[in-house]
Structure formats: C-alpha cells, structure tokens
Write a protein that holds these residues in place. Sequence first.
Motif, PDB file in Angstrom:
ATOM      1  N   ALA A  65       0.470  -1.292   0.269  1.00  0.00           N
ATOM      2  CA  ALA A  65       0.050  -0.522  -0.086  1.00  0.00           C
ATOM      3  C   ALA A  65       1.143   1.481  -0.061  1.00  0.00           C
ATOM      4  CB  ALA A  65      -0.777  -0.140   1.246  1.00  0.00           C
ATOM      5  N   TYR A  66       1.818   1.371   0.943  1.00  0.00           N
ATOM      6  CA  TYR A  66       2.953   2.298   0.628  1.00  0.00           C
ATOM      7  C   TYR A  66       3.706   2.800  -0.551  1.00  0.00           C
ATOM      8  CZ  TYR A  66       7.250   5.085   1.928  1.00  0.00           C
ATOM      9  OH  TYR A  66       8.359   5.668   1.548  1.00  0.00           O
TER      10      TYR A  66
ATOM     11  N   LYS B 154       2.072   1.890  -3.277  1.00  0.00           N
ATOM     12  CA  LYS B 154       1.327   2.466  -4.539  1.00  0.00           C
ATOM     13  C   LYS B 154       1.086   3.946  -4.170  1.00  0.00           C
ATOM     14  CE  LYS B 154      -0.655  -1.974  -5.286  1.00  0.00           C
ATOM     15  NZ  LYS B 154      -1.701  -2.857  -4.809  1.00  0.00           N
ATOM     16  N   ARG B 155       0.714   4.280  -3.200  1.00  0.00           N
ATOM     17  CA  ARG B 155       0.818   6.080  -2.052  1.00  0.00           C
ATOM     18  C   ARG B 155       1.789   6.883  -2.858  1.00  0.00           C
ATOM     19  NH1 ARG B 155      -0.873   4.155   2.770  1.00  0.00           N
ATOM     20  NH2 ARG B 155       1.598   4.558   3.840  1.00  0.00           N
ATOM     21  N   VAL B 156       3.183   6.267  -2.163  1.00  0.00           N
ATOM     22  CA  VAL B 156       4.026   6.871  -2.988  1.00  0.00           C
ATOM     23  C   VAL B 156       4.054   7.159  -3.937  1.00  0.00           C
ATOM     24  CG1 VAL B 156       6.573   7.004  -1.923  1.00  0.00           C
ATOM     25  CG2 VAL B 156       5.072   7.079   0.019  1.00  0.00           C
TER      26      VAL B 156
ATOM     27  N   LYS C   9       1.759   9.325  -5.145  1.00  0.00           N
ATOM     28  CA  LYS C   9       2.462  11.010  -4.934  1.00  0.00           C
ATOM     29  C   LYS C   9       3.843  11.707  -5.623  1.00  0.00           C
ATOM     30  CE  LYS C   9       1.789  12.606  -0.708  1.00  0.00           C
ATOM     31  NZ  LYS C   9       1.798  12.724   0.767  1.00  0.00           N
TER      32      LYS C   9
ATOM     33  N   ASP D 226       6.013  10.047   4.929  1.00  0.00           N
ATOM     34  CA  ASP D 226       4.875   9.521   4.483  1.00  0.00           C
ATOM     35  C   ASP D 226       5.388   8.406   6.131  1.00  0.00           C
ATOM     36  OD1 ASP D 226       2.847   7.110   3.125  1.00  0.00           O
ATOM     37  OD2 ASP D 226       3.319   6.329   4.926  1.00  0.00           O
TER      38      ASP D 226
END
Length: 297
Positions: free
Chosen positions: A85-86, A88-90, A93, A180
Amino acid sequence: MRIAEIVSTIVVALSVCLSSPVVAQPKANKLLGAKRSASNQTPQSHGFYSNGCVAGAQQLAQTGPTWQAMRLSRNRNWGHPDMIAYLKRVSAKVAKLSDWKGLYIGDISQPRGGPMTSGHASHQLGLDADIWMYPPKRLNLSRNERESLSSISVRSKNQRSVSNNWRASHMEVMKIAASDPAVDRIFVTAPAKIWMCNRAKGNKDWLQKIRPFWGHHYHFHVRLKCPKGSSNCKTQTPTVSQLSKGGTGCDETLNWWVTDALKPAKPTGKKPVKRRHPRDFTMADLPQQCSGVLTSR
Ligand SMILES: [Zn+2]
C-alpha cells in the motif's frame, strides 16, 4: 590392544556420537527462498528486520500506473500489505509532484520473507524496500529490460560528495518517501543526506528519518514501522539519541561519514568480532512463528 585402550576408544566414540549432530540443519534461506508464493495466513511480520519472516505477504504488481518492479527473476516483489500500500501511495505522489514518472522498485522480500539466498541481511519482514535512484522516464519496460537496465550511482568516485547523476528531484522524491507516517527510516549514502541538509527549505522534520549508511547510492532503502496487528514484530530503536528527540541529524557528526570513516582502519591488534550473517541461520535461529510460515499452504 589392552583393555584400557579399548575402553577409552569406546568412550571417545560414544562422546562423539552424543555431542555432535550427525546431520547439519538445512539453512533457513534455502527453505524460505524455495517458496514461490506467500503463506495463506493473516498478514503479520514476525521478528526483526534482519531475523524474521512475513506471513500472508502480498505481491506487488509487476507494473502499475506509477511503478515497475525490477529484476522480476528474483521474485522479491513481495511484502507486508502495509508495504505494498505504501509503495502504491508514494509512487502516485511522486508521479504527481515531481518530474519522475513514478518509481522503479528493487528488492522488497521473498514471498515468505526470511533470510535471502543472496545479498541483504535485512528485508526479512516484508517491511524493507529498495527504490532505484534511476528516475523513471517510462513505465513500459519489458521483462528483459528490467533484468538488464542498471540503476545509476548518485555518489562521487571518492565517496565524499554526490555525483553528476544527483538531481534536486532526488530530494523531492526522498522527501515524499520519508514524509509518509508509515516510514520508520530511510537509508541513503551520506553525501546525499549532507546535500539535502544543506539545501532543504522550510520544515526539515522529514530529514530525521533519512539515515546515512554504507552503500545505498544506487538505491535508497525504505524501512516501515512494525504494522498494527504484528505483535511479534520488533521495533527498531533509534541509534542516535539526538535523532529520537526530533532532531534532523544535520550536524557535524554527519561529516564523519565523508572524512574519518573513509580512512583505512588502524590495526587494533584485536581479532574482529565475527557476527553470524543471516545466510547461515537455520529455522531454529528465526522466531518460532516462522516455522509455521514456512510450512503453511
Ligand atoms: Zn535494501
């Protein structure tokens, strides 16, 4: 042969039998490294970053809208769901806020974590990931390209400064990655941290998470905190007390890495203490839960 000799021969033979196990235990990296898929268990990281394993890991998709996993032949694009998840999220961004198209992701963990058949002492919990310093210009690299393409070094040959490959965008990307809340720390070559300490503007709190370390000039290494629900996961304590108090680590101690640390070590006359490398671990060296992770479906 005299009786006394016969007796002593028998005693020696018996003690050898009793004291040394006849069969060497198989190495944990061979056993866990042979698993091609995650365990069918509730996601949990067991142990420490350099001595543990991961249950119920997830595989990072080989290609996503803002990332590509590299060196697919290694099958190390597995991590705790928090890590997936990290990433994908980062990467989303990064694609939005920098001139990088996204991230090239290097090793995370084996499908069940644990010591690896080559490289890395850590990356055992599914909570460590290497991110390439190579700024992606496209995200349609073929499988072969992902084997043959090399990352770039952001460190000069003499190891005292950043190289010509370093861009301001590297700082933007590392700032996004460190900001994050899931991140515990990020390892990077010291010249990069020094550069960022000198140039960062505004709030510098994120620099607290950026830690100088050997190597880490072709990639930076993100380490996440122990996830919720992983009660056997051991949190890493900060090694520098100043950092734990919210400092940025941008002080004179940083200079040691590019000065004294590079000088040849003076002979002390003492034998260096040899620590066991995780590649020599057996399953008995890992947290007990890892045996369950190994044998699970
Ligand atoms: Zn790493």
